[in-house]
Design an enzyme around this catalytic site. Structure first.
Site, PDB file in Angstrom:
ATOM      1  N   CYS A  64       0.858  -1.200   0.000  1.00 35.73           N
ATOM      2  CA  CYS A  64       0.000   0.000   0.000  1.00 35.73           C
ATOM      3  C   CYS A  64       0.893   1.248   0.000  1.00 35.73           C
ATOM      4  O   CYS A  64       1.697   1.447   0.929  1.00 35.73           O
ATOM      5  CB  CYS A  64      -0.910  -0.009   1.219  1.00 35.73           C
ATOM      6  SG  CYS A  64      -1.816  -1.565   1.402  1.00 35.73           S
ATOM      7  N   CYS A  67       1.507   3.511   3.105  1.00 33.43           N
ATOM      8  CA  CYS A  67       1.659   2.905   4.428  1.00 33.43           C
ATOM      9  C   CYS A  67       3.118   2.734   4.864  1.00 33.43           C
ATOM     10  O   CYS A  67       3.885   2.015   4.215  1.00 33.43           O
ATOM     11  CB  CYS A  67       0.955   1.555   4.453  1.00 33.43           C
ATOM     12  SG  CYS A  67       1.048   0.791   6.089  1.00 33.43           S
ATOM     13  N   CYS A 195     -16.825  -1.742   9.056  1.00 33.25           N
ATOM     14  CA  CYS A 195     -16.201  -0.422   9.049  1.00 33.25           C
ATOM     15  C   CYS A 195     -15.396  -0.363   7.753  1.00 33.25           C
ATOM     16  O   CYS A 195     -14.463  -1.149   7.571  1.00 33.25           O
ATOM     17  CB  CYS A 195     -15.294  -0.261  10.271  1.00 33.25           C
ATOM     18  SG  CYS A 195     -14.320   1.262  10.254  1.00 33.25           S
TER      19      CYS A 195
HETATM   20  S1  SF4 Z   1      -0.404  -2.685   7.200  1.00 28.95           S
HETATM   21 FE1  SF4 Z   1      -0.101  -1.133   5.634  1.00 28.95          FE
HETATM   22  S2  SF4 Z   1       0.844  -2.234   3.907  1.00 28.95           S
HETATM   23 FE2  SF4 Z   1      -0.094  -3.750   5.268  1.00 28.95          FE
HETATM   24  S3  SF4 Z   1      -2.175  -4.089   4.434  1.00 28.95           S
HETATM   25 FE3  SF4 Z   1      -2.330  -2.551   6.064  1.00 28.95          FE
HETATM   26  S4  SF4 Z   1      -2.195  -0.602   4.971  1.00 28.95           S
HETATM   27 FE4  SF4 Z   1      -1.388  -2.161   3.556  1.00 28.95          FE
END
Ligand code: SF4
Length: 322
Positions: A64, A67, A195
């Site tokens: 992501c 993130c 959610c």
């Molecule tokens: S922790 Fe971060 S990288 Fe892992 S699924 Fe969740 S949002 Fe995506």
């Protein structure tokens, strides 16, 4: 309530053109529309308070782009092991004593391993026994895992759609949009509340924001809780230098979510630390009626509890009953 008995404000057939037309309304008209619906379904000056704890931080195999916990990026967040159950319960007691109604537990996993789920189920049962609502965000779930969490006492499962389907590939490549939808179906089938929301300010355009709201509102049931996150730019992630979203466009996104999902609690979620109180007040006027309280949101900063108490007092807001 079966869908054919739902009031006509509750729709699952919003077209993108209709949602885009909401965004295009004069700002005052959109706010009035959102306020009208907010007051029809909620006490307008009550805010649901949740606390979010990272129970397993960093080292996530997903990519992501927003993130800092992704193992794909060089950030300041290292990989920790799953917290001990007692340590999580101590955090939950503190959160409750400081006014939280719901305790959310987040783990940086693609999906939980069954042995990890044993510990998470113990956390869920323990938090529930404290009299708090429970929520978890653990990645993708099988049907069996969803059922185990429900049996342990999990009230809500968080799994965000993040953005529009057509922009998803620019943000995440390690799983598909359909994977998200499949997990949401399993959460519903297990009898838990959903959610589910998204993040704005990730370089998407308004059409993508429209597409995100369309995907949320056209789920078979609207999520009970809809977090609208403002991207928190973290050094080392691909979105560290993303351009900033216009503040009024953020408020419009809250208002459009309120209009399209009138019975959902809309959470003014990540990004509050970078927002003025005046901007947050506009978001509450637009129909936001939930916040995360506590100084951290997983790994990023969030306003201090005292600052939030002060803001709520000045705005005449009080905690929503569970
Ligand atoms: S922790 Fe971060 S990288 Fe892992 S699924 Fe969740 S949002 Fe995506």
């Amino acid at each position: 309530m079966p869908k054919d008995a739902e009031p006509r404000d509750i729709r699952h057939d919003w077209t993108r053109a209709e949602i885009a037309a909401l965004y295009d309304l004069p700002f005052g008209d959109l706010m009035f529309h959102a306020q009208t619906l907010h007051r029809r379904y909620f006490a307008p000056n009550q805010v649901q308070l949740s606390t979010l704890l990272s129970i397993k931080t960093g080292g996530c195999p997903e990519d992501c782009a927003y993130c800092p916990q992704s193992a794909h990026y060089e950030t300041s967040i290292g990989a920790d092991k799953l917290m001990e159950v007692d340590a999580v319960l101590a955090e939950a007691r503190t959160a409750k004593s400081q006014g939280a109604q719901r305790f959310c537990m987040g783990a940086a996993w693609r999906e939980p391993k069954d042995r990890d789920l044993d510990a998470v189920c113990a956390m869920v049962s323990g938090v529930k026994a404290l009299g708090l609502e429970t929520c978890a965000t653990l990645g993708m779930l099988t049907a069996d895992q969803a059922q185990r969490l429900k049996t342990a006492g999990l009230d809500y499962y968080n799994h965000n759609l993040d953005t529009a389907p057509e922009y998803y590939g620019a943000i995440i490549t390690t799983r598909a949009y359909q994977d998200r939808l499949d997990t949401l179906d399993r959460v519903r089938a297990a009898g838990m509340k959903v959610c589910c929301g998204g993040i704005v300010g990730m370089g998407e355009n308004r059409e993508h924001r429209v597409g995100m709201i369309a995907a949320l509102t056209n789920l078979a049931e609207h999520p009970e809780s809809v977090p609208i996150n403002q991207l928190v730019k973290v050094a080392g992630t691909p979105l560290a230098d993303a351009g900033s979203l216009d503040e009024l466009e953020f408020v419009r996104t809250i208002a459009v979510a309120r209009v399209c999902m009138p019975k959902a609690v809309v959470r003014l979620s990540a990004g509050r630390e970078g927002m003025s109180e005046a901007l947050q007040a506009l978001c509450f006027l637009a129909g936001a009626n939930s916040i995360f309280c506590g100084p951290r949101l997983l790994t990023t900063p969030n306003p201090a509890r005292d600052a939030d108490r002060d803001m709520m007092d000045r705005l005449g807001l009080s905690p929503m009953a569970s």
